[in-house]
Scaffold this motif. Structure first.
Motif, PDB file in Angstrom:
ATOM      1  N   TRP A  15     -84.592  54.328  86.478  1.00  0.00           N
ATOM      2  CA  TRP A  15     -85.321  55.454  86.339  1.00  0.00           C
ATOM      3  C   TRP A  15     -85.216  56.572  87.303  1.00  0.00           C
ATOM      4  N   LYS A  16     -85.113  57.631  86.596  1.00  0.00           N
ATOM      5  CA  LYS A  16     -84.764  59.034  86.824  1.00  0.00           C
ATOM      6  C   LYS A  16     -86.762  59.745  86.915  1.00  0.00           C
ATOM      7  N   ASN A  17     -86.916  60.706  87.923  1.00  0.00           N
ATOM      8  CA  ASN A  17     -88.311  61.256  87.885  1.00  0.00           C
ATOM      9  C   ASN A  17     -87.262  63.379  88.089  1.00  0.00           C
ATOM     10  N   GLU A  18     -88.485  63.330  87.155  1.00  0.00           N
ATOM     11  CA  GLU A  18     -88.746  64.657  87.790  1.00  0.00           C
ATOM     12  C   GLU A  18     -87.296  65.623  86.838  1.00  0.00           C
ATOM     13  N   LEU A  19     -86.354  65.333  86.163  1.00  0.00           N
ATOM     14  CA  LEU A  19     -84.950  65.677  85.728  1.00  0.00           C
ATOM     15  C   LEU A  19     -85.221  66.861  85.133  1.00  0.00           C
ATOM     16  N   TYR A  20     -84.536  68.284  84.836  1.00  0.00           N
ATOM     17  CA  TYR A  20     -84.265  68.883  84.322  1.00  0.00           C
ATOM     18  C   TYR A  20     -83.612  68.741  83.143  1.00  0.00           C
ATOM     19  N   ILE A  21     -83.667  68.952  82.115  1.00  0.00           N
ATOM     20  CA  ILE A  21     -82.620  68.771  81.164  1.00  0.00           C
ATOM     21  C   ILE A  21     -82.107  70.129  80.730  1.00  0.00           C
ATOM     22  N   THR A  22     -81.101  70.519  80.536  1.00  0.00           N
ATOM     23  CA  THR A  22     -81.232  71.957  79.089  1.00  0.00           C
ATOM     24  C   THR A  22     -80.207  71.600  78.235  1.00  0.00           C
ATOM     25  N   VAL A  23     -80.333  72.449  77.348  1.00  0.00           N
ATOM     26  CA  VAL A  23     -79.973  72.162  75.995  1.00  0.00           C
ATOM     27  C   VAL A  23     -79.121  73.433  75.273  1.00  0.00           C
ATOM     28  N   ASP A  24     -77.940  72.666  74.215  1.00  0.00           N
ATOM     29  CA  ASP A  24     -77.911  74.488  74.222  1.00  0.00           C
ATOM     30  C   ASP A  24     -77.850  73.989  72.222  1.00  0.00           C
ATOM     31  N   GLU A  25     -78.099  75.327  71.113  1.00  0.00           N
ATOM     32  CA  GLU A  25     -78.009  75.137  70.021  1.00  0.00           C
ATOM     33  C   GLU A  25     -78.176  74.187  69.059  1.00  0.00           C
ATOM     34  N   ASN A  26     -77.062  73.257  69.932  1.00  0.00           N
ATOM     35  CA  ASN A  26     -76.641  72.136  69.133  1.00  0.00           C
ATOM     36  C   ASN A  26     -77.117  71.054  69.524  1.00  0.00           C
ATOM     37  N   ASN A  27     -78.066  71.185  70.080  1.00  0.00           N
ATOM     38  CA  ASN A  27     -78.991  69.845  71.576  1.00  0.00           C
ATOM     39  C   ASN A  27     -78.411  69.791  72.546  1.00  0.00           C
ATOM     40  N   LEU A  28     -76.976  69.746  72.384  1.00  0.00           N
ATOM     41  CA  LEU A  28     -76.150  69.415  72.604  1.00  0.00           C
ATOM     42  C   LEU A  28     -76.449  69.445  74.527  1.00  0.00           C
ATOM     43  N   TYR A 381     -75.268  57.361  78.582  1.00  0.00           N
ATOM     44  CA  TYR A 381     -76.755  57.222  79.106  1.00  0.00           C
ATOM     45  C   TYR A 381     -77.141  58.880  78.239  1.00  0.00           C
ATOM     46  N   PHE A 382     -77.450  59.604  79.090  1.00  0.00           N
ATOM     47  CA  PHE A 382     -77.795  60.603  79.487  1.00  0.00           C
ATOM     48  C   PHE A 382     -76.464  61.468  79.916  1.00  0.00           C
ATOM     49  N   GLU A 383     -75.808  62.638  79.280  1.00  0.00           N
ATOM     50  CA  GLU A 383     -74.755  62.809  80.148  1.00  0.00           C
ATOM     51  C   GLU A 383     -74.497  64.523  79.477  1.00  0.00           C
ATOM     52  N   VAL A 384     -73.920  65.094  80.291  1.00  0.00           N
ATOM     53  CA  VAL A 384     -73.877  66.757  80.197  1.00  0.00           C
ATOM     54  C   VAL A 384     -72.359  66.593  78.799  1.00  0.00           C
ATOM     55  N   GLY A 385     -72.406  67.418  77.850  1.00  0.00           N
ATOM     56  CA  GLY A 385     -71.961  67.543  76.752  1.00  0.00           C
ATOM     57  C   GLY A 385     -72.387  66.110  75.303  1.00  0.00           C
ATOM     58  N   ASN A 386     -73.386  65.167  75.891  1.00  0.00           N
ATOM     59  CA  ASN A 386     -73.621  64.277  74.709  1.00  0.00           C
ATOM     60  C   ASN A 386     -74.412  65.209  73.827  1.00  0.00           C
ATOM     61  N   ASN A 387     -74.754  64.423  72.664  1.00  0.00           N
ATOM     62  CA  ASN A 387     -76.191  64.815  72.069  1.00  0.00           C
ATOM     63  C   ASN A 387     -77.462  64.410  72.983  1.00  0.00           C
ATOM     64  N   PHE A 388     -78.815  65.129  72.852  1.00  0.00           N
ATOM     65  CA  PHE A 388     -80.019  64.927  73.559  1.00  0.00           C
ATOM     66  C   PHE A 388     -81.283  63.565  73.199  1.00  0.00           C
ATOM     67  N   GLY A 389     -80.224  62.673  72.323  1.00  0.00           N
ATOM     68  CA  GLY A 389     -81.430  62.100  71.115  1.00  0.00           C
ATOM     69  C   GLY A 389     -81.647  61.194  72.709  1.00  0.00           C
ATOM     70  N   GLY A 390     -82.336  60.940  71.990  1.00  0.00           N
ATOM     71  CA  GLY A 390     -83.416  59.267  72.723  1.00  0.00           C
ATOM     72  C   GLY A 390     -84.584  59.619  71.968  1.00  0.00           C
ATOM     73  N   LEU A 391     -85.744  58.027  73.434  1.00  0.00           N
ATOM     74  CA  LEU A 391     -87.157  57.578  72.529  1.00  0.00           C
ATOM     75  C   LEU A 391     -87.694  58.101  73.511  1.00  0.00           C
ATOM     76  N   LEU A 392     -89.016  58.057  72.552  1.00  0.00           N
ATOM     77  CA  LEU A 392     -89.793  58.181  74.111  1.00  0.00           C
ATOM     78  C   LEU A 392     -90.998  57.708  73.688  1.00  0.00           C
ATOM     79  N   ILE A 393     -90.955  57.075  74.506  1.00  0.00           N
ATOM     80  CA  ILE A 393     -92.251  56.294  74.572  1.00  0.00           C
ATOM     81  C   ILE A 393     -93.081  56.475  75.150  1.00  0.00           C
ATOM     82  N   GLN A 394     -94.391  56.382  74.384  1.00  0.00           N
ATOM     83  CA  GLN A 394     -95.683  57.027  74.236  1.00  0.00           C
ATOM     84  C   GLN A 394     -96.931  56.360  75.235  1.00  0.00           C
TER      85      GLN A 394
END
Ligand SMILES: [Zn+2]
Length: 424
Positions: A15-28, A381-394
């Motif tokens: 687990w990583k805490n407090e991470l900022y992820i920037t995505v482009d218009e294609n969700n990459l 997992y979550f890497e630069v260049g990948n689609n920012f798809g994931g599952l959010l646990i509620q």
């Protein structure tokens, strides 16, 4: 460009805490950083994990769910082989439009349950007479359209199917699956690769149905000819009768024969591998090959149980698949994969060494081998260049509320369902 503040994000090393992820218009993903950005950002509460990887699917079999759970009066019993006859009847009847409709519904359901990428082990290539369609990749393309519509990434694995059993001509009911030799399979494989270029969410792998479905010299020849860098899939040792037939025709057990005759490596994914002995288990691990387990289908078909405890403790790599789609929940597949070991061992958490958590172990094991089964890197997992798809646990749900970080995956896998997941 849009930046999210992710409170908790699961990477390969935890687990990583407090991470900022920037995505482009294609969700990459364009940037991952611990530094607060200058401009606007959007906080995302909850625990974000990578989507599940489904390493084994036959989409058309989704139409069989629930239809074969009784024994006809004229039959003496029911097993994998009688189920297979029903599956052949279905395979003979499906049109391209129907395949696309079944697969679209299936892939949407997979996505709802938490899968984000599926490997389709596809052998329904030809028309109902067994002749190639005008576009030889017609049926494959229908699967690509379905995945695209459902928003699911697809690894299409065209399958070489040539015979009706060891030294047996294909039977009439298998006519839609058949490629007569390695060259005709490779022509189909090239057509499918061309089709995949039209889609941005499709990877193409390759594979052989099983040792019984392709001549042994052609299995050797094909795997020599296929390029490196693509995932290679094969069904193996699912049924005891198949192991017996292999010994009587090839003089070796299936995994033994495969390891001795094909240069296996980490690109190979051995689906089921249920009936392997200790030597074969070691051969798979020594070759760095992977196993794909399909617990709900293997249970439904009465296949048997893979020796997971020994394989895991010896360092083997394994992923999960939904195969016939009798079950579609990744949590259920993982739960029953692990519960099978508990029931045999009569112990809790039997895969763990002291200090380990079983859900963490099986999540990461199946995620990494699952990524490789898709033709991606195990680190993806979550890497630069990948689609920012994931599952959010509620985490506003009582089941997860106030749970410690180290219990999040075990709560998900052992107690939760798709209703606890949200796609971001
Ligand atoms: Zn299968």
């Amino acid at each position: 460009m849009k930046t999210y503040l992710i409170k908790k994000l699961l990477q390969k090393d935890g687990w990583k805490n407090e991470l900022y992820i920037t995505v482009d218009e294609n969700n990459l993903i364009t940037e991952l950083s611990n530094e607060k950005p200058e401009g606007e950002f959007f906080p995302m509460d909850g625990y974000l994990i990578p989507g599940f990887k489904n390493a084994h699917s036959h989409a058309f079999q989704y139409a069989m769910g629930g239809l074969n759970e009784s024994i006809p009066e004229s039959a003496e019993g029911d097993d994998f082989w009688s189920w297979r006859e029903n599956m052949y009847s279905l395979a003979l009847s499906i049109s391209p439009d129907e395949l696309q409709e079944i697969a679209t519904n299936l892939y949407m359901e997979m996505r709802r349950h938490g899968y984000t990428h599926v490997a389709e082990f596809h052998y329904l290539h030809h028309d109902t007479e067994g002749l190639p369609y005008k576009n030889p990749a017609e049926m494959s393309e229908r699967l690509m359209v379905a995945a695209n519509q459902a928003g699911l990434a697809l690894t299409l694995v065209p399958i070489f199917y040539q015979m009706g059993g060891f030294n047996l001509e294909p039977n009439e009911r298998q006519r839609r699956f058949i490629s007569k030799d390695v060259d005709s399979y490779l022509e189909l494989y090239e057509e499918i690769k061309k089709s995949a270029e039209k889609f941005n969410n499709v990877i193409v792998g390759a594979g052989v149905h099983s040792l019984r479905a392709v001549k042994n010299e052609d299995i050797i020849k094909l795997f020599k000819k296929l390029p490196s860098g693509i995932p290679k899939h094969i069904h193996i040792s699912e049924q005891i009768m198949e192991v017996r037939d292999c010994v009587s025709h090839l003089g070796k057990r299936p995994v033994e024969w495969l390891c001795e005759n094909v240069k296996l490596n980490e690109e190979f994914h051995l689906v089921h591998s249920t009936h392997i002995n200790d030597e074969e288990l070691k051969m798979i691990i020594d070759a760095k090959a992977n196993v794909v387990l399909c617990p709900s289908t293997e249970a439904n078909l009465g296949d048997g149980l893979f020796p997971l405890k020994d394989f895991h403790l010896a360092g083997g790599n394994y992923s999960i698949g939904t195969d016939s789609h009798i079950g579609l929940s990744p949590m259920e597949e993982l739960r029953w994969m692990e519960y099978g070991v508990r029931l045999i061992e009569k112990k809790r958490n039997p895969l763990c060494k002291p200090g380990e958590n079983s859900a963490d172990l099986i999540f990461h094991k199946t995620q990494e081998a699952g990524l490789m089964a898709m033709g991606r890197s195990a680190n993806d997992y979550f890497e630069v260049g990948n689609n920012f798809g994931g599952l959010l646990i509620q985490t506003d749900n009582p089941l997860f509320k106030d749970k410690p970080e180290e219990a999040i995956l075990s709560t998900l896998i052992y107690s939760a369902g798709p209703e606890h997941l949200k796609y971001r």
